[in-house]
Scaffold this motif. Sequence first.
Motif, PDB file in Angstrom:
ATOM      1  N   LEU A  87    -101.784 -10.969  72.526  1.00  0.00           N
ATOM      2  CA  LEU A  87    -100.525 -11.326  72.366  1.00  0.00           C
ATOM      3  C   LEU A  87     -99.717 -11.202  73.867  1.00  0.00           C
ATOM      4  O   LEU A  87     -99.096 -12.026  74.587  1.00  0.00           O
ATOM      5  CB  LEU A  87     -99.540 -10.798  71.609  1.00  0.00           C
ATOM      6  CG  LEU A  87     -99.769 -11.189  70.003  1.00  0.00           C
ATOM      7  CD1 LEU A  87     -98.983 -10.237  68.998  1.00  0.00           C
ATOM      8  CD2 LEU A  87     -99.405 -12.698  69.763  1.00  0.00           C
ATOM      9  N   GLN A 145    -101.339 -13.614  76.295  1.00  0.00           N
ATOM     10  CA  GLN A 145    -100.813 -15.037  75.937  1.00  0.00           C
ATOM     11  C   GLN A 145     -99.150 -15.262  76.358  1.00  0.00           C
ATOM     12  O   GLN A 145     -98.956 -16.213  77.018  1.00  0.00           O
ATOM     13  CB  GLN A 145    -100.795 -15.323  74.506  1.00  0.00           C
ATOM     14  CG  GLN A 145    -102.114 -15.610  73.748  1.00  0.00           C
ATOM     15  CD  GLN A 145    -101.977 -15.858  72.596  1.00  0.00           C
ATOM     16  OE1 GLN A 145    -101.467 -15.090  71.716  1.00  0.00           O
ATOM     17  NE2 GLN A 145    -102.963 -16.905  72.044  1.00  0.00           N
ATOM     18  N   SER A 146     -98.541 -13.959  76.616  1.00  0.00           N
ATOM     19  CA  SER A 146     -97.135 -14.035  76.866  1.00  0.00           C
ATOM     20  C   SER A 146     -97.239 -14.265  78.416  1.00  0.00           C
ATOM     21  O   SER A 146     -96.218 -14.876  78.867  1.00  0.00           O
ATOM     22  CB  SER A 146     -96.517 -12.698  76.671  1.00  0.00           C
ATOM     23  OG  SER A 146     -97.034 -11.674  77.373  1.00  0.00           O
ATOM     24  N   GLN A 180     -95.429 -21.045  73.359  1.00  0.00           N
ATOM     25  CA  GLN A 180     -96.276 -20.086  72.920  1.00  0.00           C
ATOM     26  C   GLN A 180     -96.346 -18.961  73.735  1.00  0.00           C
ATOM     27  O   GLN A 180     -96.219 -17.540  72.991  1.00  0.00           O
ATOM     28  CB  GLN A 180     -97.838 -20.383  73.069  1.00  0.00           C
ATOM     29  CG  GLN A 180     -98.785 -19.409  72.693  1.00  0.00           C
ATOM     30  CD  GLN A 180    -100.401 -20.010  72.919  1.00  0.00           C
ATOM     31  OE1 GLN A 180    -100.690 -20.761  73.692  1.00  0.00           O
ATOM     32  NE2 GLN A 180    -101.359 -19.434  71.977  1.00  0.00           N
ATOM     33  N   ARG A 181     -95.757 -18.769  75.050  1.00  0.00           N
ATOM     34  CA  ARG A 181     -95.505 -17.558  75.858  1.00  0.00           C
ATOM     35  C   ARG A 181     -94.371 -16.965  75.323  1.00  0.00           C
ATOM     36  O   ARG A 181     -94.371 -15.846  75.108  1.00  0.00           O
ATOM     37  CB  ARG A 181     -95.342 -18.152  77.241  1.00  0.00           C
ATOM     38  CG  ARG A 181     -96.710 -18.439  77.968  1.00  0.00           C
ATOM     39  CD  ARG A 181     -96.335 -18.514  79.551  1.00  0.00           C
ATOM     40  NE  ARG A 181     -95.084 -19.078  80.133  1.00  0.00           N
ATOM     41  CZ  ARG A 181     -95.230 -20.218  80.372  1.00  0.00           C
ATOM     42  NH1 ARG A 181     -96.423 -20.987  80.457  1.00  0.00           N
ATOM     43  NH2 ARG A 181     -94.174 -21.032  80.863  1.00  0.00           N
ATOM     44  N   SER A 226     -95.302 -15.276  71.970  1.00  0.00           N
ATOM     45  CA  SER A 226     -96.153 -14.128  71.835  1.00  0.00           C
ATOM     46  C   SER A 226     -95.453 -12.749  72.602  1.00  0.00           C
ATOM     47  O   SER A 226     -95.685 -11.682  72.051  1.00  0.00           O
ATOM     48  CB  SER A 226     -97.469 -14.327  72.917  1.00  0.00           C
ATOM     49  OG  SER A 226     -98.032 -15.723  72.428  1.00  0.00           O
TER      50      SER A 226
END
Length: 444
Positions: free
Chosen positions: A224, A227-228, A236-237, A240
Amino acid sequence: PEWLRRRYLPGIVSGELLPTMCLSEPQAGSDVGLLRTRAEPNDDGSHRISGNKIFASGGEHDLTDNILHLVLARLPDAPAGSRGISLFVVPKRLDDGSHNAVYCDGIEHKMGIRASATCTLRFEGACGWLLGHAHQGLAAMFVMMNSARLYVGMQGLGHTEAAWQSAMSYAAERRQMRALKRPAGSMAAEADPIHYHPAMRHTLLSLRTQSEGMRMLGYWVAHLLDQSEYAADQEQRRQSTELATLLTPLVKAYFTEQGFQQASAALQVFGGYGYSQEYPIEQTLRDSRIAMIYEGTNEIQANDLLLRKVLRNPCATLPTLMALYRTEASMAVENPAWRDGAESLIEQCDQLERSVEDIRAAEARDPEAPYRSAGDFLQWLAVLSLGYVWLRAARVSQGREDDPIHSSKQESARYFLSFCLPKARHHAAMVKIALEVTLPFLRD
């Protein structure tokens, strides 16, 4: 300032310069708003730092020529409390080679982690420089602290894994009594390996499923975080980031508690030998205890999770997390092998979300109510999180039972869902009780 980065960052990266975090003081442990260390400005832009710090890991040593202390202190015009704290860089040695006015007053004698020396430091007008903005030192320190909390959580995982490996190795070679049942193909003997006995199998399977489950959960949080920062999609960032933020106090508190509890359970496998220094498990038990305290005690993590990350969070990240867990469980319901565990996870996710509204209502009547329930709320969510990763592992391993690794994963998933997931009901009941029953004050 840019010159500070140019002066010290290369040495930190190369390992020629080791930094410290100087936060705690004798009268101010977790409540850093009570700290008294002062920073008096000089005409050249530097500051004179005066005060005392305790529990400074690596505060004095000869591993490197210089040590860079990151010190929380108050400027003369600082407001009271945590809002008046600034962060300063204070080197042990100045650029001319002279010793800065930083002194080690003693080494703390600790129960564990004895190879990691912590000490008491005294600053007597030591030369230092402001790092970041005035009165925003706590926010700057928390950039490091949140990372440290995840690292400490992974230490708890490491302690659990070390305990599991030590206990399993010993249980395979130690023979005592005749087992009621033996694995297929094993030879009858006067005494069997102790891992044949049900009580030992319970302990060892708990060690294995906790270690592997926490590893899966920890790796997911790491994913996560990746992804962030790197996901192509902005939404999504954002999501996450919020999920990783929500799970950070859970990883720190639950993983470190399991590190200690599972090390204690592993010591029981060794019997009396585990209590002696002939085997490494006694050191694992001693060393694991501190992780529940530092980088913010586990009680503070539980308050942070419930009060700040759930009740005060305008993003409502918890429903997003529960939706992920229910989605995984809904897929598992179709498989008879996992149906009971999956249905239980869905039921518990629904109940946990309802409990948040109950906690809000209770807080309106009694401000203490969330604080009484925070510890069990964190444990409840942690058990559900492990249930989620074990259902996911079972799904990924399905149809690959010929591979011993995947066969073992399915065995572990069955054990966790049967024996560990029901603990969620206990924590749910304790949260409910904490909302209804106040704690008595202790008389002197």
